[in-house]
Design an enzyme around this catalytic site. Structure first.
Site, short mmCIF file in Angstrom:
data_model
loop_
_atom_site.label_atom_id
_atom_site.label_comp_id
_atom_site.label_asym_id
_atom_site.label_seq_id
_atom_site.Cartn_x
_atom_site.Cartn_y
_atom_site.Cartn_z
N LYS A 154 0.74 -1.05 -0.12
CA LYS A 154 0.08 0.15 0.21
C LYS A 154 1.15 1.38 0.34
O LYS A 154 1.84 1.22 0.42
CB LYS A 154 -1.14 0.21 1.36
P1 NAD Z 1 -13.29 7.65 -2.83
O1 NAD Z 1 -11.89 8.86 -2.67
O2 NAD Z 1 -13.90 7.43 -4.19
O3 NAD Z 1 -14.30 8.00 -1.82
C1 NAD Z 1 -14.05 8.12 -0.44
C2 NAD Z 1 -15.36 8.72 0.30
O4 NAD Z 1 -15.06 8.72 1.29
C3 NAD Z 1 -16.06 10.14 -0.43
O5 NAD Z 1 -17.85 10.21 -1.13
C4 NAD Z 1 -15.34 11.34 0.36
O6 NAD Z 1 -16.46 11.47 0.34
C5 NAD Z 1 -15.73 9.82 2.04
N1 NAD Z 1 -15.12 10.68 3.25
C6 NAD Z 1 -14.69 10.89 3.57
N2 NAD Z 1 -13.86 11.30 4.54
C7 NAD Z 1 -15.16 10.53 5.55
C8 NAD Z 1 -15.75 11.42 6.77
N3 NAD Z 1 -14.60 11.75 7.23
N4 NAD Z 1 -16.82 10.68 6.59
C9 NAD Z 1 -18.05 10.42 5.74
N5 NAD Z 1 -17.20 9.94 4.78
C10 NAD Z 1 -16.67 10.29 4.15
O7 NAD Z 1 -12.43 6.19 -2.24
P2 NAD Z 1 -12.45 5.25 -2.32
O8 NAD Z 1 -11.80 3.96 -3.10
O9 NAD Z 1 -14.05 4.46 -2.94
O10 NAD Z 1 -12.92 4.40 -1.04
C11 NAD Z 1 -12.95 4.62 -0.35
C12 NAD Z 1 -12.97 2.96 0.37
O11 NAD Z 1 -12.57 1.70 -0.07
C13 NAD Z 1 -11.23 3.28 1.19
O12 NAD Z 1 -11.42 2.79 2.64
C14 NAD Z 1 -10.58 2.31 0.25
O13 NAD Z 1 -8.89 1.02 1.03
C15 NAD Z 1 -11.77 1.06 0.14
N6 NAD Z 1 -11.52 0.54 -0.81
C16 NAD Z 1 -11.23 0.82 -2.03
C17 NAD Z 1 -11.12 0.35 -3.70
C18 NAD Z 1 -11.19 0.87 -4.17
O14 NAD Z 1 -11.23 -0.11 -5.95
N7 NAD Z 1 -11.30 1.49 -4.79
C19 NAD Z 1 -11.02 -1.22 -3.18
C20 NAD Z 1 -10.79 -1.80 -2.14
C21 NAD Z 1 -11.64 -1.20 -0.81
#
Ligand code: NAD
Length: 425
Positions: free
Chosen positions: A115
């Site tokens: 990561k």
């Molecule tokens: P992203 O940046 O596309 O979206 C993040 C979202 O979380 C946004 O809507 C943001 O406004 C919201 N957010 C941020 N801080 C916040 C808070 N304090 N309270 C409420 N909402 C908040 O990110 P993503 O890619 O959707 O990732 C989200 C989660 O999923 C993370 O934990 C990431 O590690 C995990 N994840 C992502 C992927 C991927 O393929 N993108 C894969 C596996 C896991």
């Protein structure tokens, strides 16, 4: 003089890395003789901390702290996303890399865990500053990344444009175009159909499988989602299309509810246009803390770590917590939810759809032969279903939670590989 210390000199003991270590402690009694090797999962293989200097538009130079952690490569090259966020710490990146090791083994893709992250608020950067930051960070990672060494992907606040800049920077430094160095790329640069939606789609597929076992119908189910980015908004769309009602959504701008279900296509259009979710006109805004009191059948944390803790777990009124985010539930909260009969579907299973299609993308890049979206989705669904059944059966047989069941399966695979490889020298 009082000089500020770099943040990596503090903050690694508690926080997300502490949560990850506690999860490893909890699985250890179930590992039999393989427990001999378990310390390997508590020691990241290597950690790179880099300074990322960037020429800002106003003529000054700003320095940002960046990380890349290779947690474990017993089963294959490192794999895991890149996060740009103002609160990124080494503890967080270490934990996220550990969960990648477990996740990749739990669903059986041939990768280790890695990561990366940069401590920066990308909303405060211009497009040019963001590109310069990404390219300098990628150059600093040059000693670690590569198509057969370590393959980054998008995470919070990173997307296919960032992946395109990373691929281009690495390729220029190598003197050849190396599409396989990152996944989550644009389609025009060796990206895969279905990758963008894969994590949210996988969350939904696992949600349906869990609901079937729990006797919860999807049609009419009430869903509350924290985070409306890549993962949360896609999961919301899948639930909405299947006839569920997404009644509450929270993002960084605030929290909205609609008891009859939000119009998810309209909300996605609203947010994609850059407008604050909390100002969506066809919903009521409520205080952020009230999100945890919303009654639902599915609660889908899809934002950041440590959101469900001992302080709010007793308030949660749902049947299934479906972890779209990595590490959203602390071990103490896990215990409270289990005691209250709430099923928690762990991140290492629920959000593994993203890395699964990243694996497909990597394979397609190596062979330069691209698959149809139907083929990708069918393979994704099959891998996710099989992983769910395997983990559920393990959890039932060993009388443990789904999280511990997933960790048992994953740790057995990783530690058997460790044992067979042996220690060098
Ligand atoms: P992203 O940046 O596309 O979206 C993040 C979202 O979380 C946004 O809507 C943001 O406004 C919201 N957010 C941020 N801080 C916040 C808070 N304090 N309270 C409420 N909402 C908040 O990110 P993503 O890619 O959707 O990732 C989200 C989660 O999923 C993370 O934990 C990431 O590690 C995990 N994840 C992502 C992927 C991927 O393929 N993108 C894969 C596996 C896991």
């Amino acid at each position: 003089m009082n000089y500020p210390l770099p943040s990596y000199l503090s903050n690694t003991g508690a926080g997300p890395w502490g949560v990850y270590l506690e999860q490893i402690e909890r699985v250890t009694p179930y590992l039999g003789e393989l427990a001999y090797w378990v310390e390997t999962l508590k020691c990241p293989k290597r950690i790179l901390i880099v300074d990322v200097p960037v020429h800002m538009d106003d003529g000054t130079v700003s320095h940002f702290e960046g990380y890349r952690v290779h947690h474990n490569t017993s089963r294959g090259p490192g794999k895991g996303g890149i996060r740009f966020h103002q609160n990124v710490t080494l503890s967080e990146v270490m934990a996220l890399s550990g969960w990648m090791t477990i996740k990749n083994a739990a669903v059986g893709v041939p990768f280790g865990g890695a990561k990366g992250g940069v401590r920066v608020d990308p909303r405060k950067l211009s497009r040019g500053e963001l590109e310069r930051l990404t390219r300098r960070y990628t150059s600093e990672l040059n000693v670690l990344i590569g198509p057969d060494k370590d393959i980054p992907a998008p995470d919070v606040n990173t997307n296919e444009q960032i992946m395109a800049w990373m691929m281009d920077t690495y390729s220029i430094n190598q003197g050849r175009t190396a599409t396989g160095v990152v996944t989550g790329k644009p389609l025009s640069l060796g990206g895969s159909l279905g990758r963008k939606d894969a994590t949210g789609r996988g969350v939904f597929v696992i949600g349906v499988a869990t609901a079937a076992d729990a006797g919860v119908p999807i049609v009419g189910a009430r869903v509350a989602i924290q985070g409306f980015g890549n993962v949360g908004s896609t999961a919301a769309r899948c639930f909405h299309e299947a006839g569920a009602h997404v009644i509450a959504v929270q993002d960084v701008s605030g929290t909205i509810i609609h008891p009859k279900g939000l119009d998810i296509p309209a909300l996605r259009t609203w947010v994609e246009a850059g407008r604050p979710l909390v100002e969506f006109p066809e919903a009521e805004a409520i205080p952020d803390d009230a999100f945890w009191d919303v009654e639902s059948e599915f609660l889908v944390p899809s934002a950041l770590e440590e959101q469900i803790t001992k302080d709010n777990a007793h308030r949660i009124r749902t049947r299934i917590v479906l972890e779209g985010a990595n590490g959203p539930t602390t071990p103490e909260a896990d215990d409270i939810l289990a005691e209250r009969g709430i099923q928690v579907v762990p991140d290492v299973l629920a959000n593994a759809g993203g890395v699964t299609v990243s694996y497909f993308e990597w394979v397609q890049d190596f062979s330069s032969f691209f698959w149809s979206e139907d083929e990708i989705n069918a393979r994704l669904d099959r891998i996710m279903q099989e992983a769910y059944q395997h983990i559920r059966d393990t959890a039932r047989a060993r009388k443990v939670t789904l999280r511990t069941g997933a960790f048992i399966l994953a740790c057995e695979r990783i530690l058997k590989a460790r044992e067979m490889r042996g220690l060098y020298p």
